[in-house]
Write a protein that holds these residues in place. Structure first.
Motif, PDB file in Angstrom:
ATOM      1  N   THR A 168       0.358  -2.634  14.902  1.00  0.00           N
ATOM      2  CA  THR A 168       0.773  -1.115  15.187  1.00  0.00           C
ATOM      3  C   THR A 168       1.242  -1.106  16.979  1.00  0.00           C
ATOM      4  OG1 THR A 168      -0.518  -0.195  13.967  1.00  0.00           O
ATOM      5  CG2 THR A 168       0.106   1.043  15.956  1.00  0.00           C
ATOM      6  N   GLN A 176       1.653   3.493  20.733  1.00  0.00           N
ATOM      7  CA  GLN A 176       0.293   4.660  20.293  1.00  0.00           C
ATOM      8  C   GLN A 176       0.369   4.815  19.099  1.00  0.00           C
ATOM      9  OE1 GLN A 176      -1.247   6.165  23.595  1.00  0.00           O
ATOM     10  NE2 GLN A 176      -0.745   4.162  24.685  1.00  0.00           N
ATOM     11  N   GLY A 177      -0.087   3.727  17.945  1.00  0.00           N
ATOM     12  CA  GLY A 177       0.240   3.723  16.797  1.00  0.00           C
ATOM     13  C   GLY A 177       1.319   4.236  16.171  1.00  0.00           C
ATOM     14  N   THR A 222      -7.848  -2.234  20.243  1.00  0.00           N
ATOM     15  CA  THR A 222      -8.241  -0.650  20.899  1.00  0.00           C
ATOM     16  C   THR A 222      -8.092   0.024  22.144  1.00  0.00           C
ATOM     17  OG1 THR A 222     -10.145  -1.644  21.179  1.00  0.00           O
ATOM     18  CG2 THR A 222     -10.106  -0.920  19.068  1.00  0.00           C
ATOM     19  N   GLY A 251      -5.656   3.644  23.160  1.00  0.00           N
ATOM     20  CA  GLY A 251      -5.210   4.722  22.220  1.00  0.00           C
ATOM     21  C   GLY A 251      -7.011   4.533  21.612  1.00  0.00           C
ATOM     22  N   LEU A 301      -6.136   5.758  17.794  1.00  0.00           N
ATOM     23  CA  LEU A 301      -5.061   4.825  17.173  1.00  0.00           C
ATOM     24  C   LEU A 301      -5.006   3.465  16.723  1.00  0.00           C
ATOM     25  CD1 LEU A 301      -2.775   6.495  19.903  1.00  0.00           C
ATOM     26  CD2 LEU A 301      -3.030   7.502  17.919  1.00  0.00           C
ATOM     27  N   HIS A 305      -2.929   2.351  13.193  1.00  0.00           N
ATOM     28  CA  HIS A 305      -3.114   3.166  12.087  1.00  0.00           C
ATOM     29  C   HIS A 305      -1.198   3.263  11.685  1.00  0.00           C
ATOM     30  CE1 HIS A 305      -2.917   7.291  12.184  1.00  0.00           C
ATOM     31  NE2 HIS A 305      -1.288   7.414  12.780  1.00  0.00           N
ATOM     32  N   LYS A 308      -0.951   4.003   8.050  1.00  0.00           N
ATOM     33  CA  LYS A 308      -0.211   5.096   7.303  1.00  0.00           C
ATOM     34  C   LYS A 308       1.011   4.991   6.436  1.00  0.00           C
ATOM     35  CE  LYS A 308       1.855   5.646  11.539  1.00  0.00           C
ATOM     36  NZ  LYS A 308       2.822   6.253  12.621  1.00  0.00           N
TER      37      LYS A 308
END
Length: 146
Positions: free
Chosen positions: A58, A61-62, A90, A93, A97, A100, A104
């Motif tokens: 990721t 920021q995600g 971790t 974000g 996030l 993320h 997605k």
């Protein structure tokens, strides 16, 4: 013989390490594996495999990395059996996030299995988590074939 494609993007090596553990676990379960590092030349066609596993770190920021988005676009369709794994941190974000991109991708591919989310490197206890997740994917895939 059953065959899986593992396609992954890795900059720091963490997602690549996860892909290696997944590959070892699949082979231990008599599944033929082709690993493809996204951005590494000619893209194997997911149509040539029984299932595809896609892994991504990721970013920003995600965000999903551009090379992973390009891979998805270049494949040009959604294979039926797609399983997603990812690495993240971790500290960038928080939990919202964390991995993320994997979340997605799993949503995009409508994966029936929750994505595997690993904090940075899969070493130690997280290696067990990768093996357990992969074995769950194998069981899920085999159940679909019945």
């Amino acid at each position: 013989m059953v065959s899986f494609l593992i396609a992954y993007a890795s900059w720091s090596g963490n997602t690549g390490e996860v892909a290696e553990i997944i590959e070892e676990t699949l082979k231990h379960n008599n599944i033929e594996v082709t690993s493809y590092r996204i951005g590494g030349g000619v893209i194997p066609s997911p149509r040539d495999f029984d299932a595809m596993m896609i892994g991504s770190f990721t970013w920003d920021q995600g965000a999903t990395p551009d090379e992973v988005k390009d891979f998805v676009a270049d494949v040009g369709y959604k294979p039926d059996s797609v399983y997603v794994f990812g690495t993240g941190d971790t500290q960038f974000g928080g939990d919202a996030l964390f991995c993320h991109a994997a979340v997605k991708l799993a949503r995009f591919y409508e994966s029936d299995v929750e994505p595997l989310r690993i904090e940075q490197s899969p070493r130690g206890k997280q290696q067990e988590q990768v093996v357990k997740w992969t074995e769950g994917v194998i069981q899920h895939w085999r159940h679909l074939q019945e």
